[in-house]
Design a protein around this motif. Structure first.
Motif, PDB file in Angstrom:
ATOM      1  N   GLN A  54     -10.389   3.537  -9.902  1.00  0.00           N
ATOM      2  CA  GLN A  54      -9.878   4.170 -11.057  1.00  0.00           C
ATOM      3  C   GLN A  54     -10.296   5.649 -11.460  1.00  0.00           C
ATOM      4  O   GLN A  54      -9.665   6.121 -11.906  1.00  0.00           O
ATOM      5  N   LEU A  55     -11.834   5.878 -11.035  1.00  0.00           N
ATOM      6  CA  LEU A  55     -12.239   7.322 -11.396  1.00  0.00           C
ATOM      7  C   LEU A  55     -11.464   8.402 -10.445  1.00  0.00           C
ATOM      8  O   LEU A  55     -11.016   9.586 -10.949  1.00  0.00           O
ATOM      9  N   PHE A  56     -11.114   7.827  -9.209  1.00  0.00           N
ATOM     10  CA  PHE A  56     -10.259   8.536  -8.414  1.00  0.00           C
ATOM     11  C   PHE A  56      -8.766   8.970  -8.888  1.00  0.00           C
ATOM     12  O   PHE A  56      -8.638   9.889  -8.975  1.00  0.00           O
ATOM     13  N   LEU A  57      -8.287   7.879  -9.539  1.00  0.00           N
ATOM     14  CA  LEU A  57      -7.048   7.961 -10.129  1.00  0.00           C
ATOM     15  C   LEU A  57      -6.630   8.885 -11.269  1.00  0.00           C
ATOM     16  O   LEU A  57      -6.104   9.828 -11.352  1.00  0.00           O
ATOM     17  N   LEU A  58      -8.005   8.621 -12.046  1.00  0.00           N
ATOM     18  CA  LEU A  58      -7.914   9.627 -13.136  1.00  0.00           C
ATOM     19  C   LEU A  58      -8.366  10.907 -12.843  1.00  0.00           C
ATOM     20  O   LEU A  58      -7.770  11.944 -13.539  1.00  0.00           O
TER      21      LEU A  58
ATOM     22  N   VAL B 180       0.829  -1.404  -0.060  1.00  0.00           N
ATOM     23  CA  VAL B 180       0.050   0.265  -0.101  1.00  0.00           C
ATOM     24  C   VAL B 180       0.925   1.277   0.183  1.00  0.00           C
ATOM     25  O   VAL B 180       0.333   2.127  -0.811  1.00  0.00           O
ATOM     26  N   PHE B 181       1.972   1.205   0.773  1.00  0.00           N
ATOM     27  CA  PHE B 181       2.810   2.202   0.873  1.00  0.00           C
ATOM     28  C   PHE B 181       3.435   2.650  -0.500  1.00  0.00           C
ATOM     29  O   PHE B 181       3.641   3.871  -1.046  1.00  0.00           O
ATOM     30  N   ASP B 182       3.791   1.546  -1.246  1.00  0.00           N
ATOM     31  CA  ASP B 182       4.089   1.781  -2.767  1.00  0.00           C
ATOM     32  C   ASP B 182       3.122   2.183  -3.386  1.00  0.00           C
ATOM     33  O   ASP B 182       3.198   3.164  -4.469  1.00  0.00           O
ATOM     34  N   LEU B 183       1.873   1.769  -3.252  1.00  0.00           N
ATOM     35  CA  LEU B 183       0.796   2.314  -4.187  1.00  0.00           C
ATOM     36  C   LEU B 183       0.401   3.819  -3.854  1.00  0.00           C
ATOM     37  O   LEU B 183       0.119   4.616  -4.693  1.00  0.00           O
ATOM     38  N   VAL B 184       0.777   4.226  -2.532  1.00  0.00           N
ATOM     39  CA  VAL B 184       0.828   5.826  -2.422  1.00  0.00           C
ATOM     40  C   VAL B 184       1.588   6.330  -3.451  1.00  0.00           C
ATOM     41  O   VAL B 184       1.227   7.644  -3.974  1.00  0.00           O
TER      42      VAL B 184
ATOM     43  N   LEU C 263       0.871   9.383  -5.929  1.00  0.00           N
ATOM     44  CA  LEU C 263       1.346  10.924  -5.961  1.00  0.00           C
ATOM     45  C   LEU C 263       2.006  11.049  -7.359  1.00  0.00           C
ATOM     46  O   LEU C 263       2.125  12.180  -7.774  1.00  0.00           O
ATOM     47  N   LYS C 264       2.539  10.081  -7.850  1.00  0.00           N
ATOM     48  CA  LYS C 264       3.575  10.150  -9.207  1.00  0.00           C
ATOM     49  C   LYS C 264       2.470  10.197 -10.327  1.00  0.00           C
ATOM     50  O   LYS C 264       2.802  10.405 -11.452  1.00  0.00           O
ATOM     51  N   ARG C 265       1.245  10.094  -9.954  1.00  0.00           N
ATOM     52  CA  ARG C 265       0.114  10.015 -11.047  1.00  0.00           C
ATOM     53  C   ARG C 265       0.495   8.967 -11.931  1.00  0.00           C
ATOM     54  O   ARG C 265      -0.071   9.051 -13.536  1.00  0.00           O
ATOM     55  N   ASN C 266       0.963   7.885 -11.783  1.00  0.00           N
ATOM     56  CA  ASN C 266       1.233   6.588 -12.577  1.00  0.00           C
ATOM     57  C   ASN C 266      -0.121   5.774 -12.612  1.00  0.00           C
ATOM     58  O   ASN C 266      -0.016   4.965 -11.797  1.00  0.00           O
ATOM     59  N   VAL C 267      -0.898   6.310 -13.368  1.00  0.00           N
ATOM     60  CA  VAL C 267      -2.407   5.516 -13.314  1.00  0.00           C
ATOM     61  C   VAL C 267      -2.182   4.130 -13.609  1.00  0.00           C
ATOM     62  O   VAL C 267      -2.966   3.314 -13.067  1.00  0.00           O
ATOM     63  N   LYS C 268      -1.499   3.832 -14.701  1.00  0.00           N
ATOM     64  CA  LYS C 268      -1.472   2.421 -15.144  1.00  0.00           C
ATOM     65  C   LYS C 268      -0.932   1.554 -14.033  1.00  0.00           C
ATOM     66  O   LYS C 268      -1.563   0.264 -13.903  1.00  0.00           O
ATOM     67  N   ASP C 269       0.017   1.604 -13.625  1.00  0.00           N
ATOM     68  CA  ASP C 269       0.771   0.942 -12.437  1.00  0.00           C
ATOM     69  C   ASP C 269       0.111   0.899 -11.072  1.00  0.00           C
ATOM     70  O   ASP C 269       0.194  -0.073 -10.379  1.00  0.00           O
TER      71      ASP C 269
ATOM     72  N   LEU D 245      -3.119   1.383 -10.916  1.00  0.00           N
ATOM     73  CA  LEU D 245      -4.448   0.521 -11.046  1.00  0.00           C
ATOM     74  C   LEU D 245      -4.077  -1.009 -11.258  1.00  0.00           C
ATOM     75  O   LEU D 245      -4.598  -1.713 -10.312  1.00  0.00           O
ATOM     76  N   SER D 246      -2.992  -1.259 -11.890  1.00  0.00           N
ATOM     77  CA  SER D 246      -2.442  -2.660 -11.626  1.00  0.00           C
ATOM     78  C   SER D 246      -2.195  -3.276 -10.440  1.00  0.00           C
ATOM     79  O   SER D 246      -2.419  -4.563 -10.019  1.00  0.00           O
ATOM     80  N   MET D 247      -1.606  -2.364  -9.487  1.00  0.00           N
ATOM     81  CA  MET D 247      -1.244  -2.840  -8.115  1.00  0.00           C
ATOM     82  C   MET D 247      -2.424  -2.965  -7.360  1.00  0.00           C
ATOM     83  O   MET D 247      -2.680  -3.966  -6.602  1.00  0.00           O
ATOM     84  N   TYR D 248      -3.285  -2.137  -7.582  1.00  0.00           N
ATOM     85  CA  TYR D 248      -4.636  -2.218  -7.038  1.00  0.00           C
ATOM     86  C   TYR D 248      -5.409  -3.455  -7.121  1.00  0.00           C
ATOM     87  O   TYR D 248      -5.823  -4.184  -6.389  1.00  0.00           O
ATOM     88  N   ARG D 249      -5.404  -3.959  -8.467  1.00  0.00           N
ATOM     89  CA  ARG D 249      -6.003  -5.146  -8.980  1.00  0.00           C
ATOM     90  C   ARG D 249      -5.226  -6.374  -8.405  1.00  0.00           C
ATOM     91  O   ARG D 249      -5.790  -7.313  -8.135  1.00  0.00           O
ATOM     92  N   ASP D 250      -4.026  -6.239  -8.306  1.00  0.00           N
ATOM     93  CA  ASP D 250      -3.174  -7.335  -7.444  1.00  0.00           C
ATOM     94  C   ASP D 250      -3.621  -7.538  -6.064  1.00  0.00           C
ATOM     95  O   ASP D 250      -3.735  -8.765  -5.599  1.00  0.00           O
ATOM     96  N   LEU D 251      -3.855  -6.350  -5.223  1.00  0.00           N
ATOM     97  CA  LEU D 251      -4.397  -6.520  -3.928  1.00  0.00           C
ATOM     98  C   LEU D 251      -5.525  -7.099  -4.050  1.00  0.00           C
ATOM     99  O   LEU D 251      -5.884  -7.703  -2.975  1.00  0.00           O
ATOM    100  N   LEU D 252      -6.584  -6.925  -4.828  1.00  0.00           N
ATOM    101  CA  LEU D 252      -7.904  -7.429  -4.810  1.00  0.00           C
ATOM    102  C   LEU D 252      -7.595  -8.938  -5.035  1.00  0.00           C
ATOM    103  O   LEU D 252      -8.490  -9.937  -4.588  1.00  0.00           O
ATOM    104  N   LEU D 253      -6.771  -9.342  -6.112  1.00  0.00           N
ATOM    105  CA  LEU D 253      -6.415 -10.693  -6.368  1.00  0.00           C
ATOM    106  C   LEU D 253      -5.868 -11.469  -5.078  1.00  0.00           C
ATOM    107  O   LEU D 253      -6.257 -12.869  -5.124  1.00  0.00           O
ATOM    108  N   GLN D 254      -5.316 -10.895  -4.313  1.00  0.00           N
ATOM    109  CA  GLN D 254      -4.677 -11.446  -3.024  1.00  0.00           C
ATOM    110  C   GLN D 254      -5.998 -11.523  -1.993  1.00  0.00           C
ATOM    111  O   GLN D 254      -5.618 -11.795  -0.877  1.00  0.00           O
ATOM    112  N   LYS D 255      -7.046 -11.266  -2.457  1.00  0.00           N
ATOM    113  CA  LYS D 255      -8.253 -11.184  -1.401  1.00  0.00           C
ATOM    114  C   LYS D 255      -8.330 -10.248  -0.498  1.00  0.00           C
ATOM    115  O   LYS D 255      -9.122 -10.390   0.717  1.00  0.00           O
TER     116      LYS D 255
END
Length: 214
Positions: free
Chosen positions: A201-205, A90-94, A98-104, A106-116
């Motif tokens: 995703q809407l928040f990130l955009l 989550v710290f890396d996701l922060v 902040l760097k506005r790297n939407v693609k990465d 969102l990808s990390m967020y999806r990975d966390l969801l896949l980890q239940k």
């Protein structure tokens, strides 16, 4: 009853150890066992465990086993055997937000969801980290040193250290906007049936399109 207890009880300070105290303790334990821990390996171990001594001591047995021949615990040993914690991800996701790297991000967020991991939990940890960074930045601006910030916020000193380090890269307005945006995401998660991933995703955009200029 409380007054009587105070008269006979022994009070023990349970404040978390400072980072230098953790480093010293771990090095001492390993030295007594005849092992060495490279400085870069110790840095990574602290990062992976959040400098929590209990977590570190739980990780040591497998590190000792891996280095039983050389007696030297390397960075690669720690990297291969000590898993990244949920909080660290989550710290890396922060950072990605902040760097506005939407693609990465969102990808990390999806990975966390896949980890239940629960969306509300992810959002709550994100909120908490942005709140800590914002509070730490404000206190530092008012002359508080790192130790005083940790004491004032009742936060682990190592978390405060990382927050202050990251704060050098970003503006207060960015932290405020991200925090407020995540608060709104939480409200919508609790009050609507909109897919949590879509909300994030809407928040990130929205955040990525608004850059602070001051």
């Amino acid at each position: 009853m409380t007054k009587q207890l105070r008269k006979v009880a022994e009070f023990v300070d349970c404040q978390p150890l400072k980072e230098r105290e953790v480093r010293s303790f771990v090095s001492s334990v390993l030295q007594k066992k005849g092992y060495q821990l490279n400085s870069d390996a110790l840095d990574l171990l602290l990062e992976r465990t959040g400098a929590e001594l209990t977590s570190i001591m739980n990780e040591l047995p497998k590190l000792l086993l891996a280095a039983q021949e050389s007696k030297i615990i390397s960075w690669s040993d720690v990297d291969g055997l000590v898993a990244r914690s949920f909080e660290q991800n989550v710290f890396d996701l922060v950072d990605l937000v902040l760097k506005r790297n939407v693609k990465d991000a969102l990808s990390m967020y999806r990975d966390l969801l896949l980890q239940k991991e629960e969306p509300l939990k992810i959002n709550a940890i994100l909120e908490g980290q942005f709140r800590l960074m914002l509070q730490a930045m404000i206190l530092r601006e008012h002359g508080y040193d790192q130790g005083s910030v940790a004491k004032e916020l009742k936060a682990h000193p190592y978390r405060v250290k990382l927050a202050l380090r990251k704060n050098r890269q970003f503006k207060r307005k960015d932290l405020q906007d991200a925090y407020i945006g995540l608060v709104h995401v939480e409200e919508k998660m609790k009050s609507s049936s909109i897919d949590p991933e879509l909300l994030f995703q809407l928040f990130l955009l929205n955040f990525s399109q608004h850059r602070s200029v001051a």
